[in-house]
Design an enzyme around this catalytic site. Sequence first.
Site, PDB file in Angstrom:
ATOM      1  N   HIS A 123     -68.013   4.350  10.351  1.00  0.00           N
ATOM      2  CA  HIS A 123     -67.925   4.557  11.800  1.00  0.00           C
ATOM      3  C   HIS A 123     -66.922   3.316  12.655  1.00  0.00           C
ATOM      4  O   HIS A 123     -66.274   4.006  13.247  1.00  0.00           O
ATOM      5  CB  HIS A 123     -69.111   4.820  12.625  1.00  0.00           C
ATOM      6  CG  HIS A 123     -69.303   4.567  13.919  1.00  0.00           C
ATOM      7  ND1 HIS A 123     -69.840   5.920  14.497  1.00  0.00           N
ATOM      8  CD2 HIS A 123     -68.798   3.966  14.868  1.00  0.00           C
ATOM      9  CE1 HIS A 123     -69.686   5.448  15.875  1.00  0.00           C
ATOM     10  NE2 HIS A 123     -69.105   4.518  16.138  1.00  0.00           N
ATOM     11  N   GLU A 124     -67.136   2.428  12.158  1.00  0.00           N
ATOM     12  CA  GLU A 124     -66.534   1.130  12.858  1.00  0.00           C
ATOM     13  C   GLU A 124     -64.975   1.466  12.217  1.00  0.00           C
ATOM     14  O   GLU A 124     -64.192   1.030  12.873  1.00  0.00           O
ATOM     15  CB  GLU A 124     -67.046  -0.297  12.499  1.00  0.00           C
ATOM     16  CG  GLU A 124     -68.463  -0.425  13.180  1.00  0.00           C
ATOM     17  CD  GLU A 124     -68.372  -0.054  14.607  1.00  0.00           C
ATOM     18  OE1 GLU A 124     -67.592  -0.022  15.470  1.00  0.00           O
ATOM     19  OE2 GLU A 124     -69.653   0.370  15.074  1.00  0.00           O
ATOM     20  N   GLN A 126     -62.716  -1.090  21.070  1.00  0.00           N
ATOM     21  CA  GLN A 126     -63.502  -0.967  22.173  1.00  0.00           C
ATOM     22  C   GLN A 126     -63.662  -1.761  23.239  1.00  0.00           C
ATOM     23  O   GLN A 126     -64.237  -1.425  24.336  1.00  0.00           O
ATOM     24  CB  GLN A 126     -65.075  -0.685  21.389  1.00  0.00           C
ATOM     25  CG  GLN A 126     -65.243   0.620  20.444  1.00  0.00           C
ATOM     26  CD  GLN A 126     -66.347   0.700  19.903  1.00  0.00           C
ATOM     27  OE1 GLN A 126     -66.901  -0.168  18.888  1.00  0.00           O
ATOM     28  NE2 GLN A 126     -67.458   1.397  20.584  1.00  0.00           N
ATOM     29  N   HIS A 136     -62.733   3.575  14.126  1.00  0.00           N
ATOM     30  CA  HIS A 136     -62.276   3.379  15.336  1.00  0.00           C
ATOM     31  C   HIS A 136     -60.841   2.569  15.189  1.00  0.00           C
ATOM     32  O   HIS A 136     -59.956   2.868  15.969  1.00  0.00           O
ATOM     33  CB  HIS A 136     -63.412   2.178  16.080  1.00  0.00           C
ATOM     34  CG  HIS A 136     -64.208   2.675  16.815  1.00  0.00           C
ATOM     35  ND1 HIS A 136     -64.216   3.572  17.897  1.00  0.00           N
ATOM     36  CD2 HIS A 136     -65.742   2.546  16.551  1.00  0.00           C
ATOM     37  CE1 HIS A 136     -65.460   3.926  18.353  1.00  0.00           C
ATOM     38  NE2 HIS A 136     -66.065   3.187  17.538  1.00  0.00           N
ATOM     39  N   CYS A 149     -72.248   6.070  19.836  1.00  0.00           N
ATOM     40  CA  CYS A 149     -71.389   5.075  19.866  1.00  0.00           C
ATOM     41  C   CYS A 149     -71.292   4.474  21.240  1.00  0.00           C
ATOM     42  O   CYS A 149     -71.156   5.205  22.205  1.00  0.00           O
ATOM     43  CB  CYS A 149     -69.917   5.731  19.658  1.00  0.00           C
ATOM     44  SG  CYS A 149     -68.536   4.619  19.799  1.00  0.00           S
ATOM     45  N   LEU A 150     -70.885   3.054  21.226  1.00  0.00           N
ATOM     46  CA  LEU A 150     -70.989   2.309  22.496  1.00  0.00           C
ATOM     47  C   LEU A 150     -69.997   2.895  23.487  1.00  0.00           C
ATOM     48  O   LEU A 150     -69.848   2.811  24.766  1.00  0.00           O
ATOM     49  CB  LEU A 150     -70.991   0.763  22.328  1.00  0.00           C
ATOM     50  CG  LEU A 150     -72.067   0.107  21.591  1.00  0.00           C
ATOM     51  CD1 LEU A 150     -71.541  -1.255  21.195  1.00  0.00           C
ATOM     52  CD2 LEU A 150     -73.274   0.379  22.137  1.00  0.00           C
ATOM     53  N   GLY A 158     -72.443  -1.954  15.508  1.00  0.00           N
ATOM     54  CA  GLY A 158     -71.364  -2.431  15.299  1.00  0.00           C
ATOM     55  C   GLY A 158     -70.376  -2.273  16.499  1.00  0.00           C
ATOM     56  O   GLY A 158     -70.843  -1.650  17.514  1.00  0.00           O
TER      57      GLY A 158
HETATM   58 ZN    ZN Z   1     -68.247   3.690  17.843  1.00  0.00          ZN
END
Ligand code: ZN
Length: 193
Positions: A147-148, A57, A151, A105-106, A52
Amino acid sequence: MVPDMVLDIVQIGHPVLRAPCHDVPGEELGTPGMQEFVDDLIETKRAANGAGIAAPQVGKPWRMFIVEVRDNPRYPYKPHAELTVCVNPRITFLTPDRYLNYEGCLSIPDLRGQVPRCPHIRLQALDRFGVPFEREIKGITAGTFQHEYDHLEGILFPDRADPRTFCTWKEFAERYQAGVEKAVRQVVDQWGE
Ligand code: ZN
């Protein structure tokens, strides 16, 4: 027709990852600029092999995220999840149960850690065109949505993780992945996703 662009993913330390995001006005969703942004966000997620990605981000403090899991080399054991674009989402926990999800996480290079997640949630959101929808989501996929969603509140997974479970991706693959795959199968057996 503007070709989709892969956007730069901001990394931990950038303040946009720590500020609560603001709602996307419904009327803005219909604009070509915003539709282009959604396409670019999808493209960026796919190029980075994320499960995701959330708008902050890529530097936009907007309440919008995407989840999509197909055959994913970062998470080969994750069940598939269809592409879902969520705008101005709300999440409600439908059970007091929690399971431990090993997350990455990216925006956080080379770190994984175990986070307690709710395995049964209700998601209410607008789709990319501003149409409201509602879905119940279970198991591992529910963890990805949480998780998303975090953010959008300026929360990153290490905030919720037990720091003693932190590991690099290499250590994860060598030491923990097999055990995690088993734990994931148990969650999927119990919750169906
Ligand atoms: Zn993340």
